[in-house]
Design an enzyme around this catalytic site. Sequence first.
Site, mmCIF file in Angstrom:
data_model
loop_
_atom_site.group_PDB
_atom_site.id
_atom_site.type_symbol
_atom_site.label_atom_id
_atom_site.label_comp_id
_atom_site.label_asym_id
_atom_site.label_seq_id
_atom_site.Cartn_x
_atom_site.Cartn_y
_atom_site.Cartn_z
ATOM 1 N N ASP A 79 0.806 -1.215 0.000
ATOM 2 C CA ASP A 79 0.000 0.000 0.000
ATOM 3 C C ASP A 79 0.849 1.280 0.000
ATOM 4 O OD1 ASP A 79 0.927 -0.422 2.578
ATOM 5 O OD2 ASP A 79 -1.030 -0.844 3.427
ATOM 6 N N ASN A 104 -8.198 -3.062 13.556
ATOM 7 C CA ASN A 104 -9.570 -3.432 13.160
ATOM 8 C C ASN A 104 -9.584 -4.636 12.224
ATOM 9 O OD1 ASN A 104 -8.495 -2.322 10.888
ATOM 10 N ND2 ASN A 104 -9.937 -0.639 10.701
ATOM 11 N N HIS A 144 -7.575 -4.999 9.577
ATOM 12 C CA HIS A 144 -7.216 -4.722 8.187
ATOM 13 C C HIS A 144 -5.874 -5.352 7.812
ATOM 14 C CE1 HIS A 144 -5.209 -0.560 9.164
ATOM 15 N NE2 HIS A 144 -4.268 -1.439 8.952
ATOM 16 N N GLU A 154 -9.812 -2.154 4.561
ATOM 17 C CA GLU A 154 -10.525 -1.823 5.794
ATOM 18 C C GLU A 154 -11.810 -2.654 5.907
ATOM 19 O OE1 GLU A 154 -8.998 -0.192 7.929
ATOM 20 O OE2 GLU A 154 -8.607 1.904 7.447
#
Length: 250
Positions: A67, A136, A138, A143
């Site tokens: 990313d 979370n 990810h 996400e």
Amino acid sequence: MHIYKVKDYKELSRKAANIVSAQIILKPDSVLGLATGSTPIGIYKQLIEWYKKKDLDFNDVKSVNLDEYKGLSPENKQSYHYFMNENLFRHVNIKPENTNLPDGMADDALSECNRFNKVIEQLGGIDLQILGLGHNGHIGFNEPGDTFVKGTHCVALTKSTLEANARLFEAGETVPEYAFTMGIKTIMLAKKILLVVSGSDKAKILSEVLTGPITPQVPASILQMHTDFTVIADSQAAELIDEKNINEKF
Ligand code: GLP
């Protein structure tokens, strides 16, 4: 699924670096899928050390990163380009032209996503993908959401990710709200996956990832379906994993 529970971050880094190193030794022109974040830093340090001892050679290695923040140039200290240069690339003999990240400065997000997908395809896919884990659930910047997104896409970062990442930015610097990320299908097509998780703040999410339902609300839970998936967790992160609940039947 192979789970290694190790004592601490140092052991995690060493064991993960051993796996990456074995990959490079067995296939010197491996395509490595690389990750940023604080967790893989110890792996990269160990790889650099072995490179300096001439135990490892990156001459034919190729890399793709998961990313990059949208709007940040490679010179920006907060960019993942900068991170990779500082934490790995400039210390080893990987050829700069063999390293690939999404271009955070691309004007046209869609064509940048297509370009990055093609880069990975032309390399023949990823041999070994290193992954960290977001609080979370990810992976990369995939996400939680209603669906798993397949290919490279541009995402709006969630509040919890923005908060977690804010610690790495200095006062006055704006934390980017959008990022490019490899998609879930691309990650799942990697021949091997290595997930590294450290610290008690990741214990709950890690047990959900490994033993909970497979759902896009916990993106990393899809890794349960991968046929060559290794997890290395330190004792704090592994605290809540109940291996009785790991379903290997399917
Ligand atoms: C960022 C990155 C992820 C990384 C995650 C966890 O959001 N995009 O690829 O895995 O943070 O980072 P850390 O290892 O610092 O907890």
